[in-house]
Design an enzyme around this catalytic site. Structure first.
Site, short mmCIF file in Angstrom:
data_model
loop_
_atom_site.label_atom_id
_atom_site.label_comp_id
_atom_site.label_asym_id
_atom_site.label_seq_id
_atom_site.Cartn_x
_atom_site.Cartn_y
_atom_site.Cartn_z
N CYS A 56 0.79 -1.39 0.11
CA CYS A 56 -0.04 -0.10 0.02
C CYS A 56 0.82 1.25 0.01
CB CYS A 56 -0.95 0.09 1.24
SG CYS A 56 -1.72 -1.51 1.51
N ARG A 81 6.64 -10.79 5.92
CA ARG A 81 6.23 -10.60 7.00
C ARG A 81 7.02 -11.45 8.07
NH1 ARG A 81 -0.13 -9.67 5.79
NH2 ARG A 81 0.32 -7.92 4.27
N GLN A 95 1.02 -11.12 -3.21
CA GLN A 95 -0.22 -10.88 -3.00
C GLN A 95 -0.44 -10.31 -4.45
OE1 GLN A 95 -0.95 -7.64 -0.40
NE2 GLN A 95 -1.57 -9.36 1.15
N ASP A 142 -2.19 -7.94 -5.45
CA ASP A 142 -2.48 -6.49 -5.15
C ASP A 142 -3.02 -5.58 -5.90
OD1 ASP A 142 -3.20 -5.48 -2.54
OD2 ASP A 142 -0.85 -5.13 -1.94
N HIS A 179 -4.48 -1.36 -5.55
CA HIS A 179 -5.02 -0.15 -4.83
C HIS A 179 -5.66 0.99 -5.93
CE1 HIS A 179 -2.02 -1.67 -2.14
NE2 HIS A 179 -2.84 -1.44 -1.32
N HIS A 225 -8.49 -0.90 -1.27
CA HIS A 225 -7.14 -2.03 -1.38
C HIS A 225 -8.14 -3.17 -1.85
CE1 HIS A 225 -4.71 -0.01 1.77
NE2 HIS A 225 -5.93 0.81 2.11
ZN LIG Z 1 -3.39 -2.15 0.49
#
Ligand SMILES: [Zn+2]
Ligand SMILES: [Zn+2]
Length: 662
Positions: free
Chosen positions: A344, A373, A391, A393, A395, A520
């Site tokens: 992010c 992580r 991910q 991912d 945004h 997200h």
């Molecule tokens: Zn995010």
């Protein structure tokens, strides 16, 4: 939490769900309050909740609050039943093994356990004997009797139980109520809650024995942990046991090894080594997402390593640092850099690097960057709990007026992605949690916007109060696999806070600066976890587009080896993953090996096939049946299945198919 109500003439006020109230003396048993509402309700009740705190019917109530009766329809009741099951297990163990010292016995996600300190480890025979003894304890219908005792009295009761004595030391100097519960011959130090008596536990099963350190401390003694499960209904227990059996057969850690997809090594705990075959699967999943996101999305790549200023702006440095891998910066001599645990903030930096007009919105950045992580090594498990992952991912930066349309599209996008794999999903809407950032106004706005968009889809959803992210409400997707297990995968999270923190803006139609809103979005969560789920969902028998090896060409005899090699070359030129198995083994052996490796298609070539340009096709998991078809037709069929990402060559079966005996 001052006890105003108790002070006020020792009366407490309980507010029922219908708004009515009951005023009772403090110390009244929950059972008596439920009984005053109705005798039928009392017999159906398992426990009660006061302001959300679940207590059993034997508990004296001491504070005012919202009063809810919990029946076996309430999911919280199952936890009460399972924890009571742990007491019943300990009751049985103590009867047969009076020397067993007792540890703790909590309810867990799928059942319960109890820890015992014994000289000699338990055996499977012990387990069977304990289960039989539990059935007797259940039949004897012992009431769970609650007593509140002083520390001295508790010490006297548990003098023979060193682990309980150690636990009692925690109460020293505290004013926490000490309660003990007795069911028949067994007494335990416990906060509760429990079911009224042992006969409530009807459908249960002891599952396994494992070693577990006392209080999870590797320096302390190893206890024997007995795992078990329980349900309210017989068919629920049976379904669960069947799932466990299926899950064992499909365990992605086992199949990952036998199908040569990935492995782990102590040199990098929690980070998968993907073999060539496993990499094919991850690449195909990414290629599919790239296809779906070709229009309207911008794929980007951002750094993996950041100095702490980014995390200070995002708030992670204060709140999340222990989950991040910190890296020594040679120039400052401090560990003030970190591998990114999420994408992010780096996407906000990307957004802020240019000026944006309202005409560009929604602006969608997607990425497959690697994340880290710092999970404790004890929590790592196969591909489902890892330290390094990618991910899918995304945004999305957009105007508030665009939220409804965007969320509707995202929901459809995510559901259709799951359908490709034969996975069904249910939706959950999660609202503001107790610990959060942002004003109540912001939360009102964000929840209304997301909920409105969700309702506009017309799909049913479950409300999860207080389960939102700390920066905004979210929609979560629970996916159900072929053996009925649920996995939380996709998410759509609305974020009004990050644009403020990162001072993000766009130029509106009015030529002045406005704040965008951020969504997200993840579809499959991480590729690691999703691959694990797919391996178990398909029991390793991937649809042809995902299969690491799509076609295995098998010559009946060495005379046809060249024909087969030419076929493989032809298929590979078309982008298909084909190999030849010309080993000096029997045909049956080689076909069986292809079955074991879950290769979707085995094309057998003998004299007739070589002459007529056909193949004798064996389709995975269809036994001895074979089909003669022209090479052209076969190739067209496979190419079509790959192109359409069809769920072929076989539907997902509920049980692992027996290997064909070719
Ligand atoms: Zn995010
Ligand atoms: Zn208990």
């Amino acid at each position: 939490m001052s006890d105003l109500s108790t002070a006020a003439a020792d009366l407490i006020v309980l507010t029922l769900p219908d708004g009515n109230t009951r005023e009772v003396p403090a110390g009244t048993l929950a059972r008596d309050v439920v009984g005053s509402i109705g005798a039928r309700l009392l017999s159906a009740s398992v426990a009660v909740a006061v302001d959300g705190e679940v207590v059993d019917l034997m508990t004296p109530l001491r504070k005012s609050g919202a009063f809810v009766v919990i029946t076996d329809k309430d999911p919280r009741a199952l936890e009460v039943l399972r924890h009571s099951g742990a007491h019943i297990l300990a009751t049985a163990v103590r009867r047969l093994r009076p020397d067993a010292a007792i540890g703790f016995g909590p309810a867990i996600d799928d059942g319960f356990y109890y820890d015992f300190d014994v000289e000699k480890p338990f055996t499977p025979d012990d387990l069977a004997a304990f289960e039989a003894e539990m059935r007797k304890v259940v039949a004897e219908k012992y009431a769970f009797v609650r007593e509140e005792v002083s520390l001295e009295e508790a010490r006297a009761r548990f003098a023979g139980d060193p682990l309980k004595m150690e636990r009692l030391a925690d109460f020293e100097g505290s004013d926490e109520v000490i309660s003990v519960y007795t069911d028949g011959p067994f007494v335990d130090l416990c906060r509760g809650p429990h079911v009224p008596d042992t006969s409530y536990l009807k459908h249960f099963k002891l599952l396994s024995i494992a070693g577990a350190y006392w209080r999870g401390d590797v320096k302390r003694q190893m206890l024997q942990r007995i795992y078990a499960t329980a349900f309210w209904k017989k068919d629920e227990l049976e379904t669960h046991l069947h799932q466990l059996e299926e899950a064992k057969k499909r365990d992605h850690r086992v199949l990952g090894k036998s199908l040569d997809l990935f492995f782990f090594s102590p040199v990098s705990p929690g980070a998968a080594f993907w073999t060539e075959r496993g990499t094919v699967i991850v690449n195909e999943l990414q290629a599919y997402l790239r296809d779906l996101q070709r229009d309207g999305y911008q794929e980007i790549r951002t750094p993996l390593l950041y100095n702490k200023s980014l995390w200070e702006t995002s708030g992670h440095w204060g709140k999340y640092r222990e989950n991040m891998f910190l890296v020594l910066d040679n120039e400052t001599g401090e560990h003030d850099m970190s591998l990114k645990p999420m994408n992010c903030p780096s996407h906000y930096v990307m957004y802020a690097s240019k000026k944006h007009s309202y005409r560009e919105l929604p602006l969608r950045f997607n990425t497959y960057d690697v994340l880290h992580r710092n999970e404790v090594t004890g929590a790592l498990s196969g591909l489902t709990r890892v330290r390094q992952f990618q991910q899918d991912d995304c945004h999305i930066f957009l105007m508030e007026s665009q939220i409804a349309d965007e969320v509707r599209q995202l929901v459809q996008f995510i559901l259709s992605y799951y359908r490709t794999f034969g996975l069904t999903a249910t939706l959950k809407f999660a609202t503001r949690p107790a610990t959060r950032i942002g004003s109540d106004d912001m939360w009102d706005q964000a929840e209304a916007a997301l909920r409105g968009a969700l309702e506009a889809t017309g799909l049913p959803y479950e409300l999860k109060e207080g389960d939102g992210a700390f920066y905004g409400p979210k929609i979560d997707f629970d996916v159900h696999d072929s053996i009925g297990r649920a996995w939380q995968l996709g998410t759509i999270q609305l974020d009004y806070a990050a644009p403020e923190r990162f001072d993000l803006s766009y130029t509106g139609e009015d030529n002045s600066a406005h704040r965008p809103v951020i969504i997200h979005r993840a579809v499959s969560g991480s590729f690691e976890r999703f691959t694990a789920i797919l391996i178990e969902h398909f029991a390793g028998a991937f649809p042809v587009w995902l299969a690491p090896e799509q076609i295995r060409v098998i010559p009946i005899a060495d005379d046809y080896r060249e024909t087969c090699e030419a076929l493989v070359a032809r298929f590979r030129a078309k982008g298909l993953r084909a190999t030849v198995d010309a080993r000096n083994e029997t045909l049956n052996y080689r076909v069986r090996d292809g079955e074991m490796q879950k290769v979707p298609y085995m094309a057998v070539v003998g004299k007739r096939e070589a002459e007529e340009s056909t193949v004798a096709l064996r389709v995975r998991h269809t036994g001895k049946k074979q089909e003669i078809l022209s090479v052209d037709a076969f190739e067209a069929r496979v190419l079509d299945e790959v192109r359409t990402r069809a769920l072929t060559p076989m539907p997902v079966a509920a049980t692992t198919t027996e290997e064909a005996s070719a």
